[in-house]
Write a protein that holds these residues in place. Structure first.
Motif, PDB file in Angstrom:
ATOM      1  N   GLU A  81      -1.593  -1.181   4.879  1.00 52.99           N
ATOM      2  CA  GLU A  81      -1.692  -0.582   3.543  1.00 52.99           C
ATOM      3  C   GLU A  81      -0.533  -1.010   2.654  1.00 52.99           C
ATOM      4  OE1 GLU A  81      -1.966   3.574   4.409  1.00 52.99           O
ATOM      5  OE2 GLU A  81      -4.028   3.398   5.169  1.00 52.99           O
ATOM      6  N   SER A  82       0.670  -1.052   3.205  1.00 51.81           N
ATOM      7  CA  SER A  82       1.820  -1.462   2.391  1.00 51.81           C
ATOM      8  C   SER A  82       1.720  -2.934   2.010  1.00 51.81           C
ATOM      9  CB  SER A  82       3.137  -1.167   3.110  1.00 51.81           C
ATOM     10  OG  SER A  82       3.259  -1.942   4.270  1.00 51.81           O
ATOM     11  N   GLN A  83       1.216  -3.774   2.927  1.00 54.42           N
ATOM     12  CA  GLN A  83       1.024  -5.187   2.596  1.00 54.42           C
ATOM     13  C   GLN A  83      -0.019  -5.363   1.499  1.00 54.42           C
ATOM     14  OE1 GLN A  83       2.734  -7.846   3.565  1.00 54.42           O
ATOM     15  NE2 GLN A  83       4.067  -6.535   4.761  1.00 54.42           N
ATOM     16  N   GLN A  84      -1.110  -4.588   1.572  1.00 53.36           N
ATOM     17  CA  GLN A  84      -2.140  -4.663   0.540  1.00 53.36           C
ATOM     18  C   GLN A  84      -1.588  -4.192  -0.801  1.00 53.36           C
ATOM     19  OE1 GLN A  84      -5.232  -2.334   2.398  1.00 53.36           O
ATOM     20  NE2 GLN A  84      -6.180  -4.132   3.323  1.00 53.36           N
ATOM     21  N   GLN A  85      -0.771  -3.141  -0.775  1.00 49.93           N
ATOM     22  CA  GLN A  85      -0.150  -2.634  -2.004  1.00 49.93           C
ATOM     23  C   GLN A  85       0.762  -3.691  -2.610  1.00 49.93           C
ATOM     24  OE1 GLN A  85      -0.789   0.116  -3.641  1.00 49.93           O
ATOM     25  NE2 GLN A  85       0.778  -0.180  -5.190  1.00 49.93           N
ATOM     26  N   LEU A  86       1.580  -4.335  -1.769  1.00 54.54           N
ATOM     27  CA  LEU A  86       2.461  -5.398  -2.261  1.00 54.54           C
ATOM     28  C   LEU A  86       1.657  -6.547  -2.851  1.00 54.54           C
ATOM     29  CD1 LEU A  86       5.191  -5.571   0.511  1.00 54.54           C
ATOM     30  CD2 LEU A  86       5.504  -4.892  -1.875  1.00 54.54           C
ATOM     31  N   GLU A  87       0.548  -6.886  -2.204  1.00 53.92           N
ATOM     32  CA  GLU A  87      -0.307  -7.965  -2.706  1.00 53.92           C
ATOM     33  C   GLU A  87      -0.868  -7.616  -4.082  1.00 53.92           C
ATOM     34  OE1 GLU A  87      -3.123 -11.408  -1.901  1.00 53.92           O
ATOM     35  OE2 GLU A  87      -1.757 -10.571  -0.437  1.00 53.92           O
ATOM     36  N   ARG A  88      -1.358  -6.361  -4.223  1.00 54.26           N
ATOM     37  CA  ARG A  88      -1.884  -5.938  -5.523  1.00 54.26           C
ATOM     38  C   ARG A  88      -0.790  -5.960  -6.580  1.00 54.26           C
ATOM     39  NH1 ARG A  88      -4.832  -2.386  -2.289  1.00 54.26           N
ATOM     40  NH2 ARG A  88      -3.266  -0.757  -2.492  1.00 54.26           N
ATOM     41  N   GLU A  89       0.397  -5.446  -6.228  1.00 54.41           N
ATOM     42  CA  GLU A  89       1.503  -5.412  -7.189  1.00 54.41           C
ATOM     43  C   GLU A  89       1.966  -6.805  -7.584  1.00 54.41           C
ATOM     44  OE1 GLU A  89       4.571  -3.110  -5.400  1.00 54.41           O
ATOM     45  OE2 GLU A  89       3.532  -1.206  -5.720  1.00 54.41           O
ATOM     46  N   SER A  90       1.856  -7.748  -6.671  1.00 53.86           N
ATOM     47  CA  SER A  90       2.354  -9.087  -6.968  1.00 53.86           C
ATOM     48  C   SER A  90       1.326  -9.983  -7.646  1.00 53.86           C
ATOM     49  CB  SER A  90       2.862  -9.756  -5.693  1.00 53.86           C
ATOM     50  OG  SER A  90       1.792  -9.992  -4.815  1.00 53.86           O
ATOM     51  N   THR A  91       0.077  -9.538  -7.745  1.00 57.45           N
ATOM     52  CA  THR A  91      -0.940 -10.392  -8.374  1.00 57.45           C
ATOM     53  C   THR A  91      -1.627  -9.739  -9.564  1.00 57.45           C
ATOM     54  OG1 THR A  91      -2.584  -9.643  -6.771  1.00 57.45           O
ATOM     55  CG2 THR A  91      -1.423 -11.690  -6.268  1.00 57.45           C
TER      56      THR A  91
END
Length: 121
Positions: A81-91
């Motif tokens: 979940e944290s990786q997906q959140q980081l991905e959303r925040e970075s794109t």
């Protein structure tokens, strides 16, 4: 934190003649797990049939795929979940996608902010 997980395409192909068996064999026992003709090191997490499995070592010193414990599974899900959140925040900014240069600038600004906050402590 949970260990980074790998997918079935990750692993080291065993049919390659350059496979370093001397690094994964100990007195005839394989130190790691085999899946789909690929070798995974101890501790690797692989998603098998939509369930994560961890490469552990059995009492005979061979690698086996084991189910994650409840705490490991909770950490694994939290990490995903944290990786997906980081991905959303970075794109994305809101609903708008951003390009690579904008993402790089945002990451830089976040690091500068984190550094400044640590320096003030």
């Amino acid at each position: 934190m949970a260990t980074d997980f790998v997918e079935a395409k990750d692993g080291v192909n065993l049919t390659d003649n350059n496979f370093p068996w001397h690094l994964v064999m100990d007195r005839g026992k394989i130190l790691g797990c085999i899946y789909d003709n690929k070798h995974y090191s101890l501790g690797s997490i692989l998603v098998l049939e939509s369930l994560p499995r961890k490469c552990g070592q059995a009492s005979d010193r061979n690698g086996v795929w084991q189910q994650l414990s409840e705490s490991e599974l909770a950490l694994f899900k939290q990490n995903i979940e944290s990786q997906q959140q980081l991905e959303r925040e970075s794109t994305y900014i809101g609903a708008e996608p951003i390009n690579r240069e904008e993402a790089r600038l945002i990451r830089y600004l976040r690091r500068v902010k984190e550094f400044a906050e640590k320096s003030q402590e």
